[in-house]
Design a protein around this motif. Structure first.
Motif, PDB file in Angstrom:
ATOM      1  N   LEU A 129       0.833  -1.205   0.000  1.00 19.44           N
ATOM      2  CA  LEU A 129       0.000   0.000   0.000  1.00 19.44           C
ATOM      3  C   LEU A 129       0.868   1.255   0.000  1.00 19.44           C
ATOM      4  O   LEU A 129       0.546   2.238  -0.680  1.00 19.44           O
ATOM      5  CB  LEU A 129      -0.924   0.002   1.218  1.00 19.44           C
ATOM      6  N   ARG A 130       1.958   1.213   0.742  1.00 23.57           N
ATOM      7  CA  ARG A 130       2.856   2.366   0.773  1.00 23.57           C
ATOM      8  C   ARG A 130       3.499   2.594  -0.594  1.00 23.57           C
ATOM      9  O   ARG A 130       3.617   3.731  -1.066  1.00 23.57           O
ATOM     10  CB  ARG A 130       3.936   2.149   1.837  1.00 23.57           C
ATOM     11  N   ARG A 131       3.949   1.516  -1.237  1.00 22.67           N
ATOM     12  CA  ARG A 131       4.553   1.660  -2.573  1.00 22.67           C
ATOM     13  C   ARG A 131       3.556   2.247  -3.564  1.00 22.67           C
ATOM     14  O   ARG A 131       3.929   2.997  -4.464  1.00 22.67           O
ATOM     15  CB  ARG A 131       5.058   0.300  -3.069  1.00 22.67           C
ATOM     16  N   GLN A 132       2.290   1.888  -3.380  1.00 26.40           N
ATOM     17  CA  GLN A 132       1.259   2.368  -4.306  1.00 26.40           C
ATOM     18  C   GLN A 132       0.838   3.802  -3.995  1.00 26.40           C
ATOM     19  O   GLN A 132       0.229   4.467  -4.826  1.00 26.40           O
ATOM     20  CB  GLN A 132       0.035   1.437  -4.222  1.00 26.40           C
ATOM     21  N   GLY A 133       1.164   4.274  -2.802  1.00 25.74           N
ATOM     22  CA  GLY A 133       0.846   5.652  -2.436  1.00 25.74           C
ATOM     23  C   GLY A 133      -0.486   5.826  -1.739  1.00 25.74           C
ATOM     24  O   GLY A 133      -1.009   6.948  -1.684  1.00 25.74           O
ATOM     25  N   ASN A 134      -1.018   4.749  -1.163  1.00 27.70           N
ATOM     26  CA  ASN A 134      -2.310   4.852  -0.476  1.00 27.70           C
ATOM     27  C   ASN A 134      -2.185   5.529   0.888  1.00 27.70           C
ATOM     28  O   ASN A 134      -1.196   5.347   1.594  1.00 27.70           O
ATOM     29  CB  ASN A 134      -2.934   3.470  -0.261  1.00 27.70           C
ATOM     30  N   THR A 135      -3.194   6.284   1.222  1.00 22.12           N
ATOM     31  CA  THR A 135      -3.331   6.824   2.572  1.00 22.12           C
ATOM     32  C   THR A 135      -3.956   5.747   3.445  1.00 22.12           C
ATOM     33  O   THR A 135      -4.907   5.080   3.026  1.00 22.12           O
ATOM     34  CB  THR A 135      -4.222   8.076   2.570  1.00 22.12           C
ATOM     35  N   VAL A 136      -3.456   5.569   4.672  1.00 20.58           N
ATOM     36  CA  VAL A 136      -3.966   4.535   5.575  1.00 20.58           C
ATOM     37  C   VAL A 136      -4.477   5.171   6.868  1.00 20.58           C
ATOM     38  O   VAL A 136      -3.753   5.910   7.537  1.00 20.58           O
ATOM     39  CB  VAL A 136      -2.871   3.496   5.904  1.00 20.58           C
ATOM     40  N   ILE A 137      -5.722   4.875   7.176  1.00 18.56           N
ATOM     41  CA  ILE A 137      -6.318   5.245   8.463  1.00 18.56           C
ATOM     42  C   ILE A 137      -6.465   3.958   9.261  1.00 18.56           C
ATOM     43  O   ILE A 137      -7.039   2.981   8.763  1.00 18.56           O
ATOM     44  CB  ILE A 137      -7.687   5.912   8.276  1.00 18.56           C
ATOM     45  N   ALA A 138      -5.943   3.934  10.475  1.00 22.20           N
ATOM     46  CA  ALA A 138      -6.006   2.732  11.302  1.00 22.20           C
ATOM     47  C   ALA A 138      -6.968   2.939  12.460  1.00 22.20           C
ATOM     48  O   ALA A 138      -7.033   4.022  13.049  1.00 22.20           O
ATOM     49  CB  ALA A 138      -4.627   2.378  11.832  1.00 22.20           C
ATOM     50  N   MET A 139      -7.709   1.884  12.788  1.00 17.30           N
ATOM     51  CA  MET A 139      -8.499   1.833  14.021  1.00 17.30           C
ATOM     52  C   MET A 139      -7.949   0.674  14.839  1.00 17.30           C
ATOM     53  O   MET A 139      -8.066  -0.483  14.431  1.00 17.30           O
ATOM     54  CB  MET A 139      -9.985   1.595  13.721  1.00 17.30           C
ATOM     55  N   THR A 140      -7.319   0.979  15.969  1.00 18.60           N
ATOM     56  CA  THR A 140      -6.793  -0.071  16.834  1.00 18.60           C
ATOM     57  C   THR A 140      -7.072   0.285  18.293  1.00 18.60           C
ATOM     58  O   THR A 140      -7.407   1.433  18.614  1.00 18.60           O
ATOM     59  CB  THR A 140      -5.262  -0.269  16.663  1.00 18.60           C
ATOM     60  N   GLY A 141      -6.864  -0.699  19.162  1.00 23.74           N
ATOM     61  CA  GLY A 141      -6.982  -0.461  20.595  1.00 23.74           C
ATOM     62  C   GLY A 141      -5.638  -0.278  21.263  1.00 23.74           C
ATOM     63  O   GLY A 141      -5.559  -0.187  22.488  1.00 23.74           O
ATOM     64  N   ARG A 142      -4.574  -0.229  20.447  1.00 25.01           N
ATOM     65  CA  ARG A 142      -3.220  -0.088  20.990  1.00 25.01           C
ATOM     66  C   ARG A 142      -2.461   0.986  20.204  1.00 25.01           C
ATOM     67  O   ARG A 142      -1.920   0.716  19.125  1.00 25.01           O
ATOM     68  CB  ARG A 142      -2.473  -1.414  20.920  1.00 25.01           C
ATOM     69  N   PRO A 143      -2.417   2.212  20.737  1.00 23.35           N
ATOM     70  CA  PRO A 143      -1.747   3.310  20.027  1.00 23.35           C
ATOM     71  C   PRO A 143      -0.278   3.059  19.723  1.00 23.35           C
ATOM     72  O   PRO A 143       0.281   3.679  18.812  1.00 23.35           O
ATOM     73  CB  PRO A 143      -1.920   4.495  20.992  1.00 23.35           C
ATOM     74  N   GLN A 144       0.394   2.138  20.466  1.00 28.50           N
ATOM     75  CA  GLN A 144       1.814   1.857  20.221  1.00 28.50           C
ATOM     76  C   GLN A 144       2.019   0.657  19.305  1.00 28.50           C
ATOM     77  O   GLN A 144       3.161   0.241  19.072  1.00 28.50           O
ATOM     78  CB  GLN A 144       2.524   1.595  21.553  1.00 28.50           C
ATOM     79  N   GLU A 150       2.352   2.920  11.826  1.00 34.13           N
ATOM     80  CA  GLU A 150       2.572   2.996  10.382  1.00 34.13           C
ATOM     81  C   GLU A 150       1.476   3.777   9.651  1.00 34.13           C
ATOM     82  O   GLU A 150       1.677   4.210   8.518  1.00 34.13           O
ATOM     83  CB  GLU A 150       2.635   1.580   9.799  1.00 34.13           C
ATOM     84  N   ALA A 151       0.331   3.967  10.289  1.00 31.38           N
ATOM     85  CA  ALA A 151      -0.789   4.629   9.617  1.00 31.38           C
ATOM     86  C   ALA A 151      -0.577   6.134   9.535  1.00 31.38           C
ATOM     87  O   ALA A 151       0.155   6.734  10.333  1.00 31.38           O
ATOM     88  CB  ALA A 151      -2.084   4.330  10.375  1.00 31.38           C
ATOM     89  N   ASP A 152      -1.228   6.755   8.563  1.00 29.59           N
ATOM     90  CA  ASP A 152      -1.197   8.215   8.449  1.00 29.59           C
ATOM     91  C   ASP A 152      -1.993   8.859   9.577  1.00 29.59           C
ATOM     92  O   ASP A 152      -1.622   9.913  10.095  1.00 29.59           O
ATOM     93  CB  ASP A 152      -1.776   8.639   7.096  1.00 29.59           C
ATOM     94  N   VAL A 153      -3.099   8.220   9.924  1.00 28.92           N
ATOM     95  CA  VAL A 153      -3.928   8.684  11.042  1.00 28.92           C
ATOM     96  C   VAL A 153      -4.337   7.461  11.842  1.00 28.92           C
ATOM     97  O   VAL A 153      -4.724   6.435  11.269  1.00 28.92           O
ATOM     98  CB  VAL A 153      -5.184   9.438  10.551  1.00 28.92           C
ATOM     99  N   HIS A 154      -4.267   7.582  13.180  1.00 32.33           N
ATOM    100  CA  HIS A 154      -4.689   6.475  14.039  1.00 32.33           C
ATOM    101  C   HIS A 154      -5.883   6.910  14.884  1.00 32.33           C
ATOM    102  O   HIS A 154      -5.854   7.968  15.525  1.00 32.33           O
ATOM    103  CB  HIS A 154      -3.551   6.050  14.969  1.00 32.33           C
ATOM    104  N   LEU A 155      -6.939   6.106  14.882  1.00 30.38           N
ATOM    105  CA  LEU A 155      -8.109   6.343  15.717  1.00 30.38           C
ATOM    106  C   LEU A 155      -8.110   5.292  16.819  1.00 30.38           C
ATOM    107  O   LEU A 155      -8.184   4.093  16.549  1.00 30.38           O
ATOM    108  CB  LEU A 155      -9.395   6.254  14.883  1.00 30.38           C
ATOM    109  N   ASP A 156      -8.032   5.765  18.045  1.00 34.73           N
ATOM    110  CA  ASP A 156      -7.908   4.881  19.206  1.00 34.73           C
ATOM    111  C   ASP A 156      -9.288   4.378  19.639  1.00 34.73           C
ATOM    112  O   ASP A 156     -10.141   5.156  20.050  1.00 34.73           O
ATOM    113  CB  ASP A 156      -7.255   5.673  20.353  1.00 34.73           C
ATOM    114  N   VAL A 157      -9.498   3.059  19.544  1.00 34.49           N
ATOM    115  CA  VAL A 157     -10.773   2.468  19.948  1.00 34.49           C
ATOM    116  C   VAL A 157     -10.590   1.568  21.170  1.00 34.49           C
ATOM    117  O   VAL A 157     -11.378   0.646  21.401  1.00 34.49           O
ATOM    118  CB  VAL A 157     -11.427   1.669  18.787  1.00 34.49           C
ATOM    119  N   SER A 158      -9.566   1.834  21.972  1.00 34.65           N
ATOM    120  CA  SER A 158      -9.341   1.014  23.164  1.00 34.65           C
ATOM    121  C   SER A 158     -10.496   1.193  24.147  1.00 34.65           C
ATOM    122  O   SER A 158     -11.085   2.274  24.254  1.00 34.65           O
ATOM    123  CB  SER A 158      -8.017   1.395  23.830  1.00 34.65           C
TER     124      SER A 158
END
Length: 339
Positions: A129-144, A150-158
């Motif tokens: 995805l990075r090689r292709q130039g995609n923007t990545v938004i992540a939803m995780t429960g672990r900010p670290q 690696e995501a451009d934006v992280h949304l914390d759902v912990s």
């Protein structure tokens, strides 16, 4: 001295659940999940706004992905986005690594969901995805986690705790993730000025779509199916027309087709009560003048509103010049599921 192994006869038994204990369990789950939603809600801020901005700036679609329960949530979020004005679809991360990655273009924004942030199937996609130039938004429960970093934006759902008493089954965490996806979809909807008409256009088969998109012209009886007689016709001739067209009414028009009046089953009953000679009496003498009408091109819901407001079962449709062009009754609206 070692204790003898327990047998089925000596093992402790779990008390049988009672209605009260089951209800208490259900309330406990909802309370835990309410607390989880409150915790996520308090964290909505700049990162959430940045995620919205990235989606709105994107030239493509939102591609949601996730494994296991997160995958089910990602699929639902993609469906919600798509139905509220943000083109989106779901890609299974396992399948993406075996060819489905070709479904993702360089213009797409990828929404990657993993509560641990360490799902191998998703992390394996990041270099491509990075090689292709995609923007990545992540939803995780672990900010670290790796995905969060690696995501451009992280949304914390912990969440403070899972509702599962074993702390194993994703419960509060999936609820929180789904709710944050709804928040994202609605924020984008409002930012785009998405309207009820826009929603109806993407739901033409739903009840809302029928109510907002169906026009009177789509359900009325027009052309040869429109019951109509000249003003000089007798009541008997009007009855024949009503019987042939089976709408319980007929329009009365002049030589130019302009509407002069309406004759219905109710008018017939009143005429018979008065002893009218149906063969000799002109329809113009017993018709209802200035009847309720609707204009061609109006929404079918407007016809339904008129019928309900004035407690009538049928309406004539006229054009801008007052010519009768159609007729419809409550049964037509019922068949079209407008009411």
């Amino acid at each position: 001295m070692s204790q003898p192994p327990q047998t089925a006869a000596t093992a402790p038994t779990t008390p049988a659940p009672t209605p009260a204990s089951l209800a208490a369990s259900g309330r406990r789950v909802l309370e835990i999940e309410r607390q989880a939603l409150a915790a996520v809600g308090e964290r909505i801020g700049e990162e959430f706004a940045s995620a919205c901005a990235l989606v709105m700036a994107g030239r493509g679609r939102v591609v949601a992905t996730g494994m296991g329960k997160s995958g089910h949530i990602a699929r639902k979020i993609a469906a919600t986005l798509a139905s509220t004005g943000t083109p989106a679809f779901f890609v299974h991360p396992g399948e993406a690594g075996h060819g489905d990655l070709g479904m993702i273009t360089d213009a797409d924004v990828v929404l990657a969901i993993s509560y641990s942030g360490e799902s191998d199937e998703i992390l394996m996609l990041l270099p491509a995805l990075r090689r292709q130039g995609n923007t990545v938004i992540a939803m995780t429960g672990r900010p670290q986690s790796t995905l969060a970093r690696e995501a451009d934006v992280h949304l914390d759902v912990s969440v403070p705790a899972e509702a599962c008493p074993l702390h194993l089954a994703p419960t509060s965490s999936t609820t929180a993730t789904l709710a944050l996806g709804d928040a994202l979809a609605v924020a984008l909807l409002e930012a785009r000025g998405f309207t009820a008409d826009d929603f109806a256009r993407s739901h033409p088969a739903g009840s809302l779509g029928r109510r907002l998109l169906l026009h009177i012209d789509d359900v009325m009886h027009g052309g040869d199916a429109l019951p109509r007689v000249d003003a000089g016709a007798s009541v008997a001739e009007a009855l024949v027309e009503m019987s042939r067209k089976r709408l319980g009414m007929t329009a009365v028009v002049d030589d130019g087709g302009r509407l002069l009046g309406l004759f219905t089953d109710g008018d017939l009953r009143r005429a018979l009560d008065q002893g009218v000679d149906v063969r000799q009496t002109p329809i113009a003498e017993v018709m209802t003048r200035n009847p309720r009408t609707v204009r061609a091109g109006q929404m079918a819901t407007e016809a339904a509103h008129l019928m309900e407001q004035h407690r009538i079962n049928g309406l004539l449709v006229v054009d801008a010049d007052g010519r009768a062009v159609g007729a419809l009754n409550i049964h037509d609206l019922l068949r079209a599921r407008v009411v």
